[in-house]
Design a protein around this motif. Structure first.
Motif, mmCIF file in Angstrom:
data_model
loop_
_atom_site.group_PDB
_atom_site.id
_atom_site.type_symbol
_atom_site.label_atom_id
_atom_site.label_comp_id
_atom_site.label_asym_id
_atom_site.label_seq_id
_atom_site.Cartn_x
_atom_site.Cartn_y
_atom_site.Cartn_z
ATOM 1 N N THR A 1 29.495 -53.621 -23.178
ATOM 2 C CA THR A 1 28.482 -54.592 -23.616
ATOM 3 C C THR A 1 28.263 -55.689 -22.592
ATOM 4 O O THR A 1 27.138 -55.997 -22.234
ATOM 5 N N ARG B 1 31.601 -39.866 -11.228
ATOM 6 C CA ARG B 1 30.997 -38.699 -10.611
ATOM 7 C C ARG B 1 32.004 -37.576 -10.422
ATOM 8 O O ARG B 1 31.698 -36.409 -10.703
ATOM 9 N N SER C 1 27.415 -46.019 -14.443
ATOM 10 C CA SER C 1 26.590 -45.050 -13.718
ATOM 11 C C SER C 1 25.654 -45.749 -12.750
ATOM 12 O O SER C 1 24.946 -45.086 -11.997
ATOM 13 N N ARG C 2 25.656 -47.060 -12.776
ATOM 14 C CA ARG C 2 24.848 -47.790 -11.788
ATOM 15 C C ARG C 2 25.396 -47.496 -10.401
ATOM 16 O O ARG C 2 26.583 -47.660 -10.146
ATOM 17 N N GLY D 1 19.165 -40.991 -21.696
ATOM 18 C CA GLY D 1 18.114 -41.977 -21.928
ATOM 19 C C GLY D 1 17.758 -42.072 -23.395
ATOM 20 O O GLY D 1 17.697 -43.164 -23.960
ATOM 21 N N LEU E 1 28.807 -45.882 -20.119
ATOM 22 C CA LEU E 1 28.155 -44.916 -19.239
ATOM 23 C C LEU E 1 27.058 -45.597 -18.449
ATOM 24 O O LEU E 1 26.932 -45.432 -17.237
ATOM 25 N N ARG E 2 26.286 -46.408 -19.130
ATOM 26 C CA ARG E 2 25.207 -47.139 -18.486
ATOM 27 C C ARG E 2 25.760 -48.053 -17.411
ATOM 28 O O ARG E 2 25.250 -48.098 -16.294
ATOM 29 N N GLU E 3 26.814 -48.769 -17.758
ATOM 30 C CA GLU E 3 27.391 -49.728 -16.825
ATOM 31 C C GLU E 3 27.945 -49.029 -15.597
ATOM 32 O O GLU E 3 27.737 -49.455 -14.464
ATOM 33 N N SER F 1 19.656 -36.993 -17.581
ATOM 34 C CA SER F 1 19.155 -38.362 -17.691
ATOM 35 C C SER F 1 18.275 -38.513 -18.919
ATOM 36 O O SER F 1 18.218 -39.579 -19.532
ATOM 37 N N GLY G 1 29.627 -55.726 -19.514
ATOM 38 C CA GLY G 1 29.710 -55.234 -18.147
ATOM 39 C C GLY G 1 31.066 -55.535 -17.526
ATOM 40 O O GLY G 1 31.853 -56.297 -18.085
#
Lengths: 204, 204
Positions: free
Chosen positions: A22, A124, A113-114, A165, A109-111, A161, A24
């Motif tokens: 949440t 990865r 995967s940047r 997404g 995952l969002r955080e 994605s 980061g």
DNA sequence: CAGGCTCTCTACCAGATGGTCAGGATCAGG
DNA sequence: CCTGATCCTGACCATCTGGTAGAGAGCCTG
């Protein structure tokens, strides 16, 4: 002072997942994390040497859970049905279920995967085998003429994605106050499956 | 000491956009930002009072550019063509062009669209009018029977997240070393347009 | 020339950050 | 009862953080 546990590690991992997902990585401080657990920061560092390694541990556990769930559903689907499409559908379903049950996981995952994020590399390396396996499968399907011939890697990345997404979108909807209604989720999942089906062009 | 310019503000905005978009808000320090410009942090604070307001300024400028580009392409499309679908396609094209030309902008969008992020509220207030406008248009289309009748808000959010997702994906591809080849981008854009078309069910 | 405005700088600060170190508590085994 | 391992903590630290105060340099205007 020795508390009931042995499970402090797990508690820290849970809290870290929530906070990293949440606020980061940079937005999370070990002090806050510890305070939220009624614990001192040094305890966290005792279990996980450094903040960076804490992140690694969180990523490891999450990707572990994810791949385990996928493996499970895959082996199950393989036992029951013969259709490739059923397996794809089952995988999409399991991803959606995870997104609904453990939304923080999507946040992580969002955080992570940047590109350029710490832990992006680790993510990865964990996802690579899965990707390779899926790619091999797709190439086999193409060779057998059961799938329209395109760039497997590209299509796979695109599917990945898109799924992530859409799953993330659920969170956005929730934040926008659309509420925990299940209807939009189901609707989106149906649309996504339709999209994937036409992309893959599987003979069901 | 007074240097050549008057454009320090703009230079700072550029650098801040790049840093916020790649390292994130928390991952960006005013000192580093200033050092990258051969400037002292206090100069940044002179122009933008606080770090938070710097972020606001960056978001303002970016959403400004975006909406301007959309407005432009919309008015142009309206002048030239009569088809609604052409307008949708033109908008998708302009978003893709922006994603290719200024990838950092996507990074910022990603950073600032995280629920709970500072500046998330500001982004929403800027995007709200666009969304409302699009929603009105879609509802008109539905009423006129030119578009399949569904939840406009939901479909819109879905289209938005898909477009942004695909555009972001370009960055992922670039990071994965797929290189600056245009082919995958064009391919993805075509797939996306096909998807949108079937979702919207427009009579072209 | 005086005085004000704009812009940038040096100097400094209080608080937070990740991390180190040594030690205290508890338990298992010899 | 001693010892060592495990788990946790208080005290402490160097560094970095966003932010403040004030001064000085160039510029414009009266």
């Amino acid at each position: 002072m020795r508390e009931a546990r042995g499970n402090t590690r797990e508690l820290v991992l849970d809290a870290a997942l929530a906070s990293f997902g949440t606020a980061g990585y940079d937005g999370t401080s070990l002090d806050d994390l510890a305070a939220g657990l009624g614990i001192r920061k040094q305890t966290i560092l005792y279990h996980f040497v450094s903040k960076r390694r804490l992140l690694d541990a969180v990523v490891d556990r999450c990707t572990g859970e994810l791949t385990a769930a996928l493996e499970h559903v895959l082996s199950e689907a393989r036992a029951v049905s013969t259709s490739d499409w059923d397996r794809v559908e089952a995988m999409v379903r399991v991803v959606f279920r995870i997104a609904l049950e453990k939304p923080v996981l999507l946040g992580l995952l969002r955080e992570v995967s940047r590109p350029g994020s710490p832990g992006a590399a680790r993510l990865r390396t964990h996802l690579e085998p899965l990707m390779a396996r899926a790619r091999r499968w797709m190439e086999d399907e193409m060779a057998a003429g059961r799938m329209r011939r395109t760039d497997a890697q590209l299509l796979l990345l695109s599917a990945y994605s898109t799924v992530v997404g859409v799953a993330t979108e659920i969170e956005v909807l929730r934040a926008a106050g659309v509420g925990p209604t299940l209807r939009p989720v189901v609707q989106r999942r149906a649309e996504l499956l339709r999209f994937l089906r036409s992309s893959l062009d599987l003979s069901a």
